[in-house]
Design a protein around this motif. Structure first.
Motif, mmCIF file in Angstrom:
data_model
loop_
_atom_site.group_PDB
_atom_site.id
_atom_site.type_symbol
_atom_site.label_atom_id
_atom_site.label_comp_id
_atom_site.label_asym_id
_atom_site.label_seq_id
_atom_site.Cartn_x
_atom_site.Cartn_y
_atom_site.Cartn_z
ATOM 1 N N ALA A 197 0.831 -1.206 0.000
ATOM 2 C CA ALA A 197 0.000 0.000 0.000
ATOM 3 C C ALA A 197 0.861 1.250 0.000
ATOM 4 O O ALA A 197 0.487 2.279 -0.570
ATOM 5 C CB ALA A 197 -0.922 0.007 1.219
ATOM 6 N N SER A 198 2.031 1.167 0.614
ATOM 7 C CA SER A 198 2.916 2.331 0.724
ATOM 8 C C SER A 198 3.446 2.792 -0.630
ATOM 9 O O SER A 198 3.876 3.932 -0.785
ATOM 10 C CB SER A 198 4.092 2.026 1.658
ATOM 11 N N VAL A 199 3.414 1.894 -1.626
ATOM 12 C CA VAL A 199 3.847 2.264 -2.987
ATOM 13 C C VAL A 199 2.683 2.137 -3.967
ATOM 14 O O VAL A 199 2.871 1.987 -5.179
ATOM 15 C CB VAL A 199 5.047 1.396 -3.444
ATOM 16 N N LEU A 200 1.457 2.188 -3.415
ATOM 17 C CA LEU A 200 0.222 2.145 -4.205
ATOM 18 C C LEU A 200 0.080 0.866 -5.018
ATOM 19 O O LEU A 200 -0.509 0.862 -6.104
ATOM 20 C CB LEU A 200 0.140 3.368 -5.136
ATOM 21 N N LYS A 201 0.590 -0.246 -4.482
ATOM 22 C CA LYS A 201 0.526 -1.529 -5.182
ATOM 23 C C LYS A 201 -0.076 -2.629 -4.313
ATOM 24 O O LYS A 201 0.174 -3.817 -4.541
ATOM 25 C CB LYS A 201 1.934 -1.946 -5.629
ATOM 26 N N SER A 202 -0.876 -2.261 -3.330
ATOM 27 C CA SER A 202 -1.489 -3.267 -2.472
ATOM 28 C C SER A 202 -2.467 -4.130 -3.262
ATOM 29 O O SER A 202 -3.115 -3.663 -4.198
ATOM 30 C CB SER A 202 -2.236 -2.591 -1.315
ATOM 31 N N MET A 203 -2.584 -5.396 -2.878
ATOM 32 C CA MET A 203 -3.664 -6.255 -3.340
ATOM 33 C C MET A 203 -4.599 -6.391 -2.150
ATOM 34 O O MET A 203 -4.310 -7.129 -1.214
ATOM 35 C CB MET A 203 -3.130 -7.623 -3.780
ATOM 36 N N THR A 204 -5.684 -5.632 -2.156
ATOM 37 C CA THR A 204 -6.562 -5.517 -0.989
ATOM 38 C C THR A 204 -7.851 -6.283 -1.206
ATOM 39 O O THR A 204 -8.516 -6.123 -2.230
ATOM 40 C CB THR A 204 -6.894 -4.036 -0.717
ATOM 41 N N THR A 205 -8.209 -7.101 -0.228
ATOM 42 C CA THR A 205 -9.478 -7.827 -0.271
ATOM 43 C C THR A 205 -10.416 -7.253 0.781
ATOM 44 O O THR A 205 -9.977 -6.800 1.844
ATOM 45 C CB THR A 205 -9.259 -9.326 -0.036
ATOM 46 N N LEU A 206 -11.715 -7.293 0.487
ATOM 47 C CA LEU A 206 -12.707 -6.708 1.387
ATOM 48 C C LEU A 206 -13.977 -7.549 1.408
ATOM 49 O O LEU A 206 -14.312 -8.227 0.433
ATOM 50 C CB LEU A 206 -13.092 -5.289 0.942
ATOM 51 N N THR A 207 -14.710 -7.450 2.529
ATOM 52 C CA THR A 207 -16.048 -8.019 2.612
ATOM 53 C C THR A 207 -16.766 -7.324 3.754
ATOM 54 O O THR A 207 -16.131 -6.764 4.654
ATOM 55 C CB THR A 207 -16.013 -9.546 2.822
ATOM 56 N N GLY A 208 -18.087 -7.355 3.710
ATOM 57 C CA GLY A 208 -18.847 -6.701 4.774
ATOM 58 C C GLY A 208 -20.172 -6.170 4.261
ATOM 59 O O GLY A 208 -20.794 -6.769 3.373
ATOM 60 N N ASP A 209 -20.596 -5.024 4.794
ATOM 61 C CA ASP A 209 -21.898 -4.456 4.445
ATOM 62 C C ASP A 209 -21.910 -3.955 3.006
ATOM 63 O O ASP A 209 -21.144 -3.060 2.637
ATOM 64 C CB ASP A 209 -22.240 -3.309 5.398
ATOM 65 N N GLU A 210 -22.802 -4.527 2.218
ATOM 66 C CA GLU A 210 -22.888 -4.185 0.799
ATOM 67 C C GLU A 210 -23.257 -2.716 0.572
ATOM 68 O O GLU A 210 -22.930 -2.152 -0.471
ATOM 69 C CB GLU A 210 -23.935 -5.076 0.123
ATOM 70 N N GLU B 153 -17.126 -12.655 -1.161
ATOM 71 C CA GLU B 153 -18.493 -12.992 -0.787
ATOM 72 C C GLU B 153 -18.659 -13.366 0.677
ATOM 73 O O GLU B 153 -19.772 -13.370 1.192
ATOM 74 C CB GLU B 153 -18.997 -14.141 -1.664
ATOM 75 N N SER B 154 -17.574 -13.712 1.354
ATOM 76 C CA SER B 154 -17.709 -14.183 2.727
ATOM 77 C C SER B 154 -16.443 -13.921 3.529
ATOM 78 O O SER B 154 -15.368 -13.654 2.965
ATOM 79 C CB SER B 154 -17.990 -15.692 2.740
ATOM 80 N N GLU B 155 -16.582 -14.031 4.838
ATOM 81 C CA GLU B 155 -15.426 -13.864 5.721
ATOM 82 C C GLU B 155 -14.453 -15.031 5.576
ATOM 83 O O GLU B 155 -13.242 -14.848 5.737
ATOM 84 C CB GLU B 155 -15.888 -13.720 7.166
ATOM 85 N N LYS B 156 -14.971 -16.220 5.252
ATOM 86 C CA LYS B 156 -14.081 -17.353 5.013
ATOM 87 C C LYS B 156 -13.154 -17.056 3.844
ATOM 88 O O LYS B 156 -11.944 -17.304 3.918
ATOM 89 C CB LYS B 156 -14.882 -18.624 4.735
ATOM 90 N N GLN B 157 -13.720 -16.523 2.773
ATOM 91 C CA GLN B 157 -12.898 -16.173 1.617
ATOM 92 C C GLN B 157 -11.857 -15.119 1.996
ATOM 93 O O GLN B 157 -10.713 -15.175 1.544
ATOM 94 C CB GLN B 157 -13.775 -15.647 0.476
ATOM 95 N N LEU B 158 -12.244 -14.167 2.842
ATOM 96 C CA LEU B 158 -11.298 -13.128 3.244
ATOM 97 C C LEU B 158 -10.149 -13.723 4.046
ATOM 98 O O LEU B 158 -8.997 -13.319 3.893
ATOM 99 C CB LEU B 158 -11.998 -12.041 4.061
ATOM 100 N N ASP B 159 -10.448 -14.677 4.915
ATOM 101 C CA ASP B 159 -9.395 -15.307 5.713
ATOM 102 C C ASP B 159 -8.415 -16.079 4.833
ATOM 103 O O ASP B 159 -7.204 -16.089 5.089
ATOM 104 C CB ASP B 159 -10.001 -16.240 6.773
ATOM 105 N N ILE B 160 -8.935 -16.733 3.786
ATOM 106 C CA ILE B 160 -8.044 -17.421 2.847
ATOM 107 C C ILE B 160 -7.209 -16.392 2.092
ATOM 108 O O ILE B 160 -5.988 -16.545 1.915
ATOM 109 C CB ILE B 160 -8.852 -18.285 1.854
ATOM 110 N N ALA B 161 -7.859 -15.310 1.661
ATOM 111 C CA ALA B 161 -7.154 -14.260 0.936
ATOM 112 C C ALA B 161 -6.089 -13.598 1.801
ATOM 113 O O ALA B 161 -5.048 -13.166 1.302
ATOM 114 C CB ALA B 161 -8.149 -13.207 0.443
#
Length: 254
Positions: free
Chosen positions: A114-127, A147-155
């Motif tokens: 993120a510090s060099v604007l190249k983060s791979m960021t995953t998100l989930t939560g309130d649509e 789609e889910s918190e499980k997917q976020l934990d894997i990511a």
């Protein structure tokens, strides 16, 4: 948009460095001296020492503390935030809701790039705030809404912890070149270029196709690839992701 980061560790600083280009950023922490040092590095931010009772009413909060201090820090927060973005590995939305009051909740896992604007960021939560969340984090790199918190934990195991895993591979390749007789500065430049070029190829090609395009019958790549398979590198990577994911789930149960 004004964003308030609670926490001033490595990840919070990486986020702030990327976010200040497009957002007003405030960092709140427990040690004013550490905050002043951070501000020297990122002069565009504002800083504030965490009050015994910190009012977060209406703020967009990026919660950037360690998972094990969730209860301690949240006990000092009062009021109802607008959006709570949490980067706490394994910490579930239900757990966040029990400790911090907000109108909307989003779990997210950026990485240090993120510090060099190249983060791979995953998100989930309130649509309801999906678009706002993606807009914020797209300013520091690529984003992926899951789609889910499980997917976020894997990511988390892949994109969140992944820079450390790739850094180990990069270090190993560099050390291998040095052992073979190439000066370290040249070895480092070679590996940097290797990662940059391969990253670009991965945008359009499957890893197996890249491998096949390089590996000629009986050639140098085939020999090296055989060594990697003999030493279980592929399986080690798979086990690494599985155990890192398991750790994220373990943290969520505490």
């Amino acid at each position: 948009m004004k964003l308030t980061l609670i926490g001033n560790g490595t990840m919070a600083q990486s986020l702030a460095k990327g976010l200040v280009a497009n957002h007003e950023v405030e960092i709140i922490g427990r040690n004013i001296n550490k905050l002043k040092e951070v501000q020297k590095t990122i002069p565009q931010i504002s800083i504030k020492e965490l009050d015994d009772v910190e009012d977060i009413t209406g703020k967009n909060i990026l919660f950037c503390v360690k998972p094990y201090v969730l209860q301690t820090v949240s006990a000092r927060l009062s009021g109802k935030a607008n959006i709570l973005f949490s980067i706490l590995a394994g910490t579930t939305l239900d757990s966040l809701k029990k400790h911090i009051e907000a109108k909307y909740y989003v779990r997210t896992m950026p990485n240090v790039a993120a510090s060099v604007l190249k983060s791979m960021t995953t998100l989930t939560g309130d649509e309801e705030v999906k678009n706002e969340a993606l807009e914020i984090f797209t300013s520091i790199g690529q984003t992926l809404w899951l789609e889910s918190e499980k997917q976020l934990d894997i990511a988390t195991a892949v994109a969140g912890s992944g820079p450390a895993f790739l850094a180990l591979i990069a270090e190993g390749l560099t050390d291998g070149a040095v052992r073979a007789g190439l000066p370290r500065d040249l070895s480092s430049k070679l590996v940097q270029g290797l990662f940059t070029g391969t990253s670009t190829l991965l945008e359009t090609q499957h890893p197996a196709l890249i491998k096949d395009s390089v590996m000629s019958p009986g050639g140098t790549t085939a020999v090296g690839y055989g060594v990697l398979e003999k030493n279980g590198v592929r399986n080690a990577m798979m086990d690494t992701i599985e155990q890192t994911y398991n750790k994220a789930q373990e943290l969520g149960k505490k």
